[in-house]
Design a protein around this motif. Structure first.
Motif, PDB file in Angstrom:
ATOM      1  N   ALA A  41      58.025  67.479  34.516  1.00  0.00           N
ATOM      2  CA  ALA A  41      58.461  67.168  35.875  1.00  0.00           C
ATOM      3  C   ALA A  41      57.353  66.440  36.831  1.00  0.00           C
ATOM      4  O   ALA A  41      57.808  65.925  37.669  1.00  0.00           O
ATOM      5  CB  ALA A  41      59.049  68.593  36.488  1.00  0.00           C
ATOM      6  N   ALA A  42      56.310  66.844  36.577  1.00  0.00           N
ATOM      7  CA  ALA A  42      55.234  66.590  37.461  1.00  0.00           C
ATOM      8  C   ALA A  42      54.445  65.161  37.136  1.00  0.00           C
ATOM      9  O   ALA A  42      53.415  64.741  37.782  1.00  0.00           O
ATOM     10  CB  ALA A  42      53.901  67.703  37.784  1.00  0.00           C
ATOM     11  N   GLN A  43      55.013  64.700  36.158  1.00  0.00           N
ATOM     12  CA  GLN A  43      54.268  63.326  35.490  1.00  0.00           C
ATOM     13  C   GLN A  43      54.308  62.367  36.509  1.00  0.00           C
ATOM     14  O   GLN A  43      55.431  62.140  37.361  1.00  0.00           O
ATOM     15  CB  GLN A  43      55.112  62.868  34.403  1.00  0.00           C
ATOM     16  CG  GLN A  43      54.314  61.744  33.335  1.00  0.00           C
ATOM     17  CD  GLN A  43      55.298  61.244  32.515  1.00  0.00           C
ATOM     18  OE1 GLN A  43      56.496  61.873  32.053  1.00  0.00           O
ATOM     19  NE2 GLN A  43      54.747  60.878  31.418  1.00  0.00           N
ATOM     20  N   ASN A  44      53.204  61.270  36.487  1.00  0.00           N
ATOM     21  CA  ASN A  44      53.150  60.248  37.557  1.00  0.00           C
ATOM     22  C   ASN A  44      52.888  60.801  39.035  1.00  0.00           C
ATOM     23  O   ASN A  44      52.982  60.085  40.050  1.00  0.00           O
ATOM     24  CB  ASN A  44      54.387  59.299  37.680  1.00  0.00           C
ATOM     25  CG  ASN A  44      54.817  58.928  36.365  1.00  0.00           C
ATOM     26  OD1 ASN A  44      53.706  58.370  35.630  1.00  0.00           O
ATOM     27  ND2 ASN A  44      56.027  58.748  35.979  1.00  0.00           N
ATOM     28  N   PHE A  67      55.886  70.604  43.897  1.00  0.00           N
ATOM     29  CA  PHE A  67      56.014  72.055  43.085  1.00  0.00           C
ATOM     30  C   PHE A  67      56.885  71.882  42.271  1.00  0.00           C
ATOM     31  O   PHE A  67      57.815  71.392  42.141  1.00  0.00           O
ATOM     32  CB  PHE A  67      56.502  73.104  44.417  1.00  0.00           C
ATOM     33  CG  PHE A  67      55.384  73.363  45.288  1.00  0.00           C
ATOM     34  CD1 PHE A  67      54.403  74.305  44.833  1.00  0.00           C
ATOM     35  CD2 PHE A  67      55.359  72.855  46.654  1.00  0.00           C
ATOM     36  CE1 PHE A  67      53.369  74.461  46.056  1.00  0.00           C
ATOM     37  CE2 PHE A  67      54.761  73.392  47.741  1.00  0.00           C
ATOM     38  CZ  PHE A  67      53.650  74.202  47.388  1.00  0.00           C
ATOM     39  N   VAL A  68      56.272  72.598  41.069  1.00  0.00           N
ATOM     40  CA  VAL A  68      57.350  72.808  39.811  1.00  0.00           C
ATOM     41  C   VAL A  68      57.692  74.117  39.747  1.00  0.00           C
ATOM     42  O   VAL A  68      56.735  74.941  39.314  1.00  0.00           O
ATOM     43  CB  VAL A  68      56.604  71.827  38.559  1.00  0.00           C
ATOM     44  CG1 VAL A  68      57.498  72.122  37.462  1.00  0.00           C
ATOM     45  CG2 VAL A  68      56.440  70.591  38.768  1.00  0.00           C
ATOM     46  N   LEU A  69      58.936  74.337  39.543  1.00  0.00           N
ATOM     47  CA  LEU A  69      59.174  75.781  39.304  1.00  0.00           C
ATOM     48  C   LEU A  69      59.410  75.941  37.695  1.00  0.00           C
ATOM     49  O   LEU A  69      60.324  75.285  37.281  1.00  0.00           O
ATOM     50  CB  LEU A  69      60.666  76.149  40.036  1.00  0.00           C
ATOM     51  CG  LEU A  69      60.403  76.395  41.347  1.00  0.00           C
ATOM     52  CD1 LEU A  69      61.855  76.368  42.111  1.00  0.00           C
ATOM     53  CD2 LEU A  69      59.419  77.075  42.071  1.00  0.00           C
ATOM     54  N   ALA A  70      58.795  76.768  36.875  1.00  0.00           N
ATOM     55  CA  ALA A  70      58.711  77.014  35.560  1.00  0.00           C
ATOM     56  C   ALA A  70      58.961  78.410  35.272  1.00  0.00           C
ATOM     57  O   ALA A  70      59.453  79.039  36.139  1.00  0.00           O
ATOM     58  CB  ALA A  70      57.471  76.613  34.893  1.00  0.00           C
ATOM     59  N   GLY A  71      59.017  78.759  34.152  1.00  0.00           N
ATOM     60  CA  GLY A  71      59.277  80.169  33.416  1.00  0.00           C
ATOM     61  C   GLY A  71      60.746  80.393  33.359  1.00  0.00           C
ATOM     62  O   GLY A  71      61.593  79.722  33.467  1.00  0.00           O
ATOM     63  N   ILE A  78      60.320  69.682  45.437  1.00  0.00           N
ATOM     64  CA  ILE A  78      60.341  71.059  44.767  1.00  0.00           C
ATOM     65  C   ILE A  78      61.373  70.723  43.559  1.00  0.00           C
ATOM     66  O   ILE A  78      62.510  70.333  43.543  1.00  0.00           O
ATOM     67  CB  ILE A  78      60.987  72.264  45.583  1.00  0.00           C
ATOM     68  CG1 ILE A  78      59.932  72.207  46.830  1.00  0.00           C
ATOM     69  CG2 ILE A  78      61.334  73.463  44.841  1.00  0.00           C
ATOM     70  CD1 ILE A  78      60.498  73.289  47.822  1.00  0.00           C
ATOM     71  N   LEU A  79      60.666  70.697  42.003  1.00  0.00           N
ATOM     72  CA  LEU A  79      61.598  70.445  41.104  1.00  0.00           C
ATOM     73  C   LEU A  79      61.418  71.496  40.005  1.00  0.00           C
ATOM     74  O   LEU A  79      60.616  72.358  40.213  1.00  0.00           O
ATOM     75  CB  LEU A  79      60.675  69.323  40.377  1.00  0.00           C
ATOM     76  CG  LEU A  79      60.700  67.807  41.389  1.00  0.00           C
ATOM     77  CD1 LEU A  79      60.001  66.959  40.732  1.00  0.00           C
ATOM     78  CD2 LEU A  79      61.959  67.432  41.765  1.00  0.00           C
ATOM     79  N   LEU A  80      62.487  71.529  39.031  1.00  0.00           N
ATOM     80  CA  LEU A  80      62.600  72.138  37.973  1.00  0.00           C
ATOM     81  C   LEU A  80      61.713  71.779  36.797  1.00  0.00           C
ATOM     82  O   LEU A  80      61.826  70.684  36.605  1.00  0.00           O
ATOM     83  CB  LEU A  80      63.930  72.522  37.837  1.00  0.00           C
ATOM     84  CG  LEU A  80      64.676  73.325  38.843  1.00  0.00           C
ATOM     85  CD1 LEU A  80      66.393  73.100  38.013  1.00  0.00           C
ATOM     86  CD2 LEU A  80      64.563  74.734  38.669  1.00  0.00           C
ATOM     87  N   ALA A  81      61.096  72.624  36.156  1.00  0.00           N
ATOM     88  CA  ALA A  81      60.344  72.095  35.008  1.00  0.00           C
ATOM     89  C   ALA A  81      61.202  71.596  33.935  1.00  0.00           C
ATOM     90  O   ALA A  81      62.512  71.705  33.674  1.00  0.00           O
ATOM     91  CB  ALA A  81      59.817  73.385  34.398  1.00  0.00           C
ATOM     92  N   ALA A 123      56.287  73.634  27.182  1.00  0.00           N
ATOM     93  CA  ALA A 123      55.182  73.350  28.010  1.00  0.00           C
ATOM     94  C   ALA A 123      53.651  73.771  27.556  1.00  0.00           C
ATOM     95  O   ALA A 123      52.771  73.071  27.604  1.00  0.00           O
ATOM     96  CB  ALA A 123      55.395  73.660  29.392  1.00  0.00           C
ATOM     97  N   GLY A 124      53.690  74.947  27.317  1.00  0.00           N
ATOM     98  CA  GLY A 124      52.488  75.823  26.962  1.00  0.00           C
ATOM     99  C   GLY A 124      51.970  75.112  25.665  1.00  0.00           C
ATOM    100  O   GLY A 124      50.711  74.810  25.647  1.00  0.00           O
ATOM    101  N   LEU A 125      52.666  74.980  24.866  1.00  0.00           N
ATOM    102  CA  LEU A 125      52.032  74.384  23.357  1.00  0.00           C
ATOM    103  C   LEU A 125      51.600  73.031  23.457  1.00  0.00           C
ATOM    104  O   LEU A 125      50.668  72.296  23.059  1.00  0.00           O
ATOM    105  CB  LEU A 125      52.551  74.675  22.185  1.00  0.00           C
ATOM    106  CG  LEU A 125      54.027  74.197  22.104  1.00  0.00           C
ATOM    107  CD1 LEU A 125      54.128  72.668  21.223  1.00  0.00           C
ATOM    108  CD2 LEU A 125      54.965  75.020  21.076  1.00  0.00           C
ATOM    109  N   ILE A 126      52.616  72.266  24.283  1.00  0.00           N
ATOM    110  CA  ILE A 126      52.266  70.832  24.437  1.00  0.00           C
ATOM    111  C   ILE A 126      50.911  70.691  25.259  1.00  0.00           C
ATOM    112  O   ILE A 126      50.026  69.816  25.076  1.00  0.00           O
ATOM    113  CB  ILE A 126      53.496  70.191  25.275  1.00  0.00           C
ATOM    114  CG1 ILE A 126      54.632  69.984  24.094  1.00  0.00           C
ATOM    115  CG2 ILE A 126      52.876  68.650  25.882  1.00  0.00           C
ATOM    116  CD1 ILE A 126      55.936  69.260  24.832  1.00  0.00           C
TER     117      ILE A 126
END
Length: 319
Positions: free
Chosen positions: A119-122, A257-261, A293-296, A302-305
């Motif tokens: 989501a936060a790319q670029n 902001f990216v909301l993850a989890g 404000i974006l969603l993951a 995400a973690g392993l990547i």
């Protein structure tokens, strides 16, 4: 084609994957975490790596682990869920695999994954907030992952939000995660269901009639089906998340902001009240650019990547 193995070490499972330099996951392996036995956990990590290496030629391994990681990215200073203390995990894995290994905090690797490929790319400056059992975070400033002087940066869930507030598992009172995490969501929902059961009919139906049976998944399902108490519970944690993010914005001024989890998988049930609270509390919101404000996007990968990509970057810098 350069490939690395990324390992996401959790309290219940260890997920590994073979990841290309473009962030593509070619294969995955998941095994239960024997959390009560640190040595068994290390052996399980090695078993995951061995299984993945049997079909792919990789150049490095990245490990994402919960807890405090020293700034050399080689040792786990403390991990509450796996009883690791001053554990030289990177060295152990490297000695056994004969591969370069980097070790990083699990929230940091997830943040890096979303920054590079999600989501936060670029974007160049981002704050990734992991809303799960507690609150974790990863901070990217001008394309750099911020670790701090001692490797402990990004422990945003333990910002103090309420003086003499609720007792947190860390031992402090009033931490952010006590008001805005998955645990907080469930606590709000159970309390509301007990106090006003008529507003929580769907949650109670799904929970077998008892507020104590309400789980996070039940709150999400009930909220999506119009349960008033469940929706109000999301609004409550959204209110607190937005307030905490305003504090982060005052310090970091991120583009996004990216909301993850796990809780973020509720989608706009979470994102909308967070965005409303953030706008309401942001200083001079009518006169300044407001971060997205974006969603993951990468969800459980995400973690392993992120871990694999950080390992590939570390190898590239040494060549």
């Amino acid at each position: 084609m350069s490939m690395a193995i990324g390992i996401d070490i959790g309290g219940t499972k260890i997920a590994g994957g073979v990841v290309t330099a473009d962030g593509e996951v070619l294969a995955t392996v998941t095994k239960p975490t024997p959390a009560a036995d640190p040595n068994a956990t290390t052996n399980t990590i090695l078993a995951v790596i061995a299984e993945l290496r049997s079909n792919y030629e990789v150049t490095a391994v990245g490990l994402g682990a919960p807890g405090f990681i020293d700034n050399s990215r080689s040792k786990i200073i403390f991990s509450p869920n796996i009883t690791w203390h001053n554990e030289p995990l990177s060295q152990k894995i490297s000695s056994s695999t004969q591969l370069p290994v980097i070790l990083e905090n699990d929230a940091n690797v997830a943040a890096w994954g979303e920054f590079k490929f999600g989501a936060a790319q670029n974007h160049h400056t981002a704050a990734v907030i992991t809303v799960g059992t507690g609150i974790g975070g990863g901070i990217i400033l001008e394309d750099r992952l911020i670790r701090g002087s001692y490797g402990f940066a990004g422990e945003i869930g333990h910002m103090n939000m309420v003086a003499a507030g609720r007792l947190c598992g860390c031992g402090a009172n009033g931490c952010w995660e006590m008001y805005s995490s998955g645990n907080a969501l469930v606590e709000y929902a159970r309390t509301r269901a007990a106090q006003t059961p008529a507003d929580a009919s769907k949650m109670l139906e799904l929970a077998g009639g008892s507020p104590a049976g309400i789980t996070g998944l039940i709150v999400t399902k009930a909220a999506s089906e119009g349960d008033r108490a469940a929706q109000d519970s999301f609004r409550e944690i959204g209110k607190w998340l937005g307030r905490g993010m305003v504090n982060l914005a005052a310090i970091l001024d991120p583009e996004v902001f990216v909301l993850a989890g796990g809780v973020s998988e509720a989608g706009d049930l979470l994102r909308v009240p967070v965005a409303e609270s953030f706008k309401e509390n942001l200083v001079a919101s009518d006169y300044r650019p407001s971060p997205l404000i974006l969603l993951a996007k990468l969800r459980n990968s995400a973690g392993l990547i992120g871990a694999a990509d950080l390992a590939l970057e570390a190898v590239k810098k040494k060549v």
